[in-house]
Design a protein around this motif. Structure first.
Motif, PDB file in Angstrom:
ATOM      1  N   LYS A  76       1.049  -0.978  -0.118  1.00  0.00           N
ATOM      2  CA  LYS A  76      -0.040  -0.367   0.176  1.00  0.00           C
ATOM      3  C   LYS A  76       0.901   1.296   0.038  1.00  0.00           C
ATOM      4  CE  LYS A  76      -4.211   2.083   2.629  1.00  0.00           C
ATOM      5  NZ  LYS A  76      -2.964   3.360   3.030  1.00  0.00           N
ATOM      6  N   ARG A  77       0.729   1.977  -0.862  1.00  0.00           N
ATOM      7  CA  ARG A  77       1.372   3.409  -0.938  1.00  0.00           C
ATOM      8  C   ARG A  77       0.262   4.614  -1.152  1.00  0.00           C
ATOM      9  NH1 ARG A  77       4.821   1.975  -5.948  1.00  0.00           N
ATOM     10  NH2 ARG A  77       6.252   1.339  -4.295  1.00  0.00           N
ATOM     11  N   ASN A  78       0.921   5.750  -0.080  1.00  0.00           N
ATOM     12  CA  ASN A  78      -0.231   7.335  -0.242  1.00  0.00           C
ATOM     13  C   ASN A  78       1.145   8.430  -1.413  1.00  0.00           C
ATOM     14  OD1 ASN A  78      -2.187   6.624   1.239  1.00  0.00           O
ATOM     15  ND2 ASN A  78      -0.671   6.219   2.972  1.00  0.00           N
ATOM     16  N   ASN A  88       6.554  20.328  -7.235  1.00  0.00           N
ATOM     17  CA  ASN A  88       8.542  19.647  -7.988  1.00  0.00           C
ATOM     18  C   ASN A  88       9.118  18.773  -6.812  1.00  0.00           C
ATOM     19  OD1 ASN A  88       9.169  20.996  -9.969  1.00  0.00           O
ATOM     20  ND2 ASN A  88       9.603  22.847  -8.715  1.00  0.00           N
ATOM     21  N   TYR A  89       7.819  18.591  -5.387  1.00  0.00           N
ATOM     22  CA  TYR A  89       8.451  16.938  -4.593  1.00  0.00           C
ATOM     23  C   TYR A  89       7.178  16.688  -4.630  1.00  0.00           C
ATOM     24  CZ  TYR A  89      13.029  20.300  -3.858  1.00  0.00           C
ATOM     25  OH  TYR A  89      13.594  20.585  -3.619  1.00  0.00           O
ATOM     26  N   ALA A  90       7.498  15.641  -3.944  1.00  0.00           N
ATOM     27  CA  ALA A  90       6.221  14.532  -3.820  1.00  0.00           C
ATOM     28  C   ALA A  90       7.007  13.838  -2.228  1.00  0.00           C
ATOM     29  CB  ALA A  90       5.717  14.131  -4.614  1.00  0.00           C
ATOM     30  N   TRP A  91       5.961  13.686  -0.932  1.00  0.00           N
ATOM     31  CA  TRP A  91       6.043  12.637  -0.442  1.00  0.00           C
ATOM     32  C   TRP A  91       5.582  11.585  -0.514  1.00  0.00           C
ATOM     33  CZ3 TRP A  91       4.538  17.122  -0.323  1.00  0.00           C
ATOM     34  CH2 TRP A  91       3.667  17.366   0.585  1.00  0.00           C
ATOM     35  N   PHE A  92       5.991  10.320   0.709  1.00  0.00           N
ATOM     36  CA  PHE A  92       5.377   9.131   0.112  1.00  0.00           C
ATOM     37  C   PHE A  92       5.542   8.191   1.744  1.00  0.00           C
ATOM     38  CE2 PHE A  92       9.608   7.958  -1.304  1.00  0.00           C
ATOM     39  CZ  PHE A  92       9.316   7.072  -0.779  1.00  0.00           C
ATOM     40  N   ASP A  93       4.407   6.903   2.009  1.00  0.00           N
ATOM     41  CA  ASP A  93       4.588   6.149   2.851  1.00  0.00           C
ATOM     42  C   ASP A  93       4.152   5.082   2.027  1.00  0.00           C
ATOM     43  OD1 ASP A  93       0.891   5.824   4.327  1.00  0.00           O
ATOM     44  OD2 ASP A  93       2.242   8.308   4.108  1.00  0.00           O
ATOM     45  N   GLU A  94       4.751   4.276   2.795  1.00  0.00           N
ATOM     46  CA  GLU A  94       3.994   2.756   1.853  1.00  0.00           C
ATOM     47  C   GLU A  94       4.078   2.157   2.958  1.00  0.00           C
ATOM     48  OE1 GLU A  94       6.273   2.087  -1.304  1.00  0.00           O
ATOM     49  OE2 GLU A  94       8.252   1.978  -0.223  1.00  0.00           O
ATOM     50  N   ILE A  95       3.803   0.949   3.029  1.00  0.00           N
ATOM     51  CA  ILE A  95       3.572   0.005   3.778  1.00  0.00           C
ATOM     52  C   ILE A  95       3.953  -2.147   2.801  1.00  0.00           C
ATOM     53  CG2 ILE A  95       2.314  -2.169   4.973  1.00  0.00           C
ATOM     54  CD1 ILE A  95       2.620   0.179   6.727  1.00  0.00           C
ATOM     55  N   LEU A  96       5.482  -2.536   3.291  1.00  0.00           N
ATOM     56  CA  LEU A  96       5.975  -3.444   2.385  1.00  0.00           C
ATOM     57  C   LEU A  96       6.599  -4.314   2.774  1.00  0.00           C
ATOM     58  CD1 LEU A  96       9.231  -0.842   2.214  1.00  0.00           C
ATOM     59  CD2 LEU A  96       7.928  -1.297   0.578  1.00  0.00           C
ATOM     60  N   ASP A  97       5.870  -5.199   1.792  1.00  0.00           N
ATOM     61  CA  ASP A  97       6.326  -6.851   2.462  1.00  0.00           C
ATOM     62  C   ASP A  97       7.679  -7.670   2.442  1.00  0.00           C
ATOM     63  OD1 ASP A  97       5.957  -9.274   2.991  1.00  0.00           O
ATOM     64  OD2 ASP A  97       4.906 -10.055   1.233  1.00  0.00           O
ATOM     65  N   THR A  98       8.557  -7.825   3.572  1.00  0.00           N
ATOM     66  CA  THR A  98      10.120  -8.033   3.480  1.00  0.00           C
ATOM     67  C   THR A  98      10.563  -8.629   4.032  1.00  0.00           C
ATOM     68  OG1 THR A  98      10.683  -6.756   5.317  1.00  0.00           O
ATOM     69  CG2 THR A  98       9.766  -5.188   3.897  1.00  0.00           C
ATOM     70  N   GLN A  99      11.842  -9.248   3.827  1.00  0.00           N
ATOM     71  CA  GLN A  99      12.299 -11.010   4.727  1.00  0.00           C
ATOM     72  C   GLN A  99      12.059 -10.419   6.093  1.00  0.00           C
ATOM     73  OE1 GLN A  99      14.354  -8.652   2.700  1.00  0.00           O
ATOM     74  NE2 GLN A  99      15.861  -7.984   4.091  1.00  0.00           N
TER      75      GLN A  99
END
Length: 171
Positions: free
Chosen positions: A98-100, A108-119
């Motif tokens: 999921k990413r916002n 010229n700028y954007a910021w994001f947050d995301e939920i990641l599936d990782t090891q």
């Protein structure tokens, strides 16, 4: 006649504003697709151990902040740290669940947050991207390990001896 001209001008202004909002929405949608592609490629390039292309995703002046409190690196420092993992093909494989994405007023700028599936199971990635030379580049990336509230006390007990020493050092 005066009422008709006033009505025409009012209709024109409302229609113009509507078109402007549609144009802005279209622009943001295109830019979101470009940023999503950058971040998805960023994850895939790491998983494929493609060192040069992965680090090309970063702006020259950028920062990577890792999960350990001591991991705050500029691009060169992060490259130096990561190189052995890329050379041995023992990199990380993150998949965004999921990413916002949000934009600055000037676009010229954007910021994001995301939920990641990782090891490491669920992690959070967040950061800032900047449009440089027509391409989006990562200016800052922050990787965080999530801790479910139900187990936070146990996690604090485990990490306290290590982090108490670091806290004293940083004071």
């Amino acid at each position: 006649m005066k009422k008709i001209v006033s009505l025409f001008i009012l209709t024109f202004l409302i229609f113009s504003g509507s078109l402007s909002a549609q144009k802005k929405g279209f622009y943001e949608n295109v830019q979101k697709k470009n940023i999503n592609k950058l971040l998805d490629d960023f994850n895939t390039l790491a998983a494929n151990a493609d060192f040069d292309k992965y680090f090309d995703c970063f702006a020259e002046e950028s920062t990577f902040i890792g999960t350990d409190a001591t991991e705050v690196w500029n691009k060169k420092e992060f490259k130096d740290w990561a190189k052995p993992f890329f050379d041995k093909k023992t990199t990380w494989n993150f998949k965004s669940l999921k990413r916002n994405i949000y934009f600055s007023k000037d676009g010229n700028y954007a910021w994001f947050d995301e939920i990641l599936d990782t090891q490491m199971k669920i992690c959070r990635g967040s950061g800032v991207v900047e449009k440089i030379g027509g391409k989006w580049k990562v200016k800052q990336y922050v990787l965080s390990v999530t801790v479910p509230n139900e187990v936070v006390d146990e996690v604090v007990k485990i990490k306290s001896p290590i982090e108490d020493a670091l806290i004293q050092k940083l004071k």
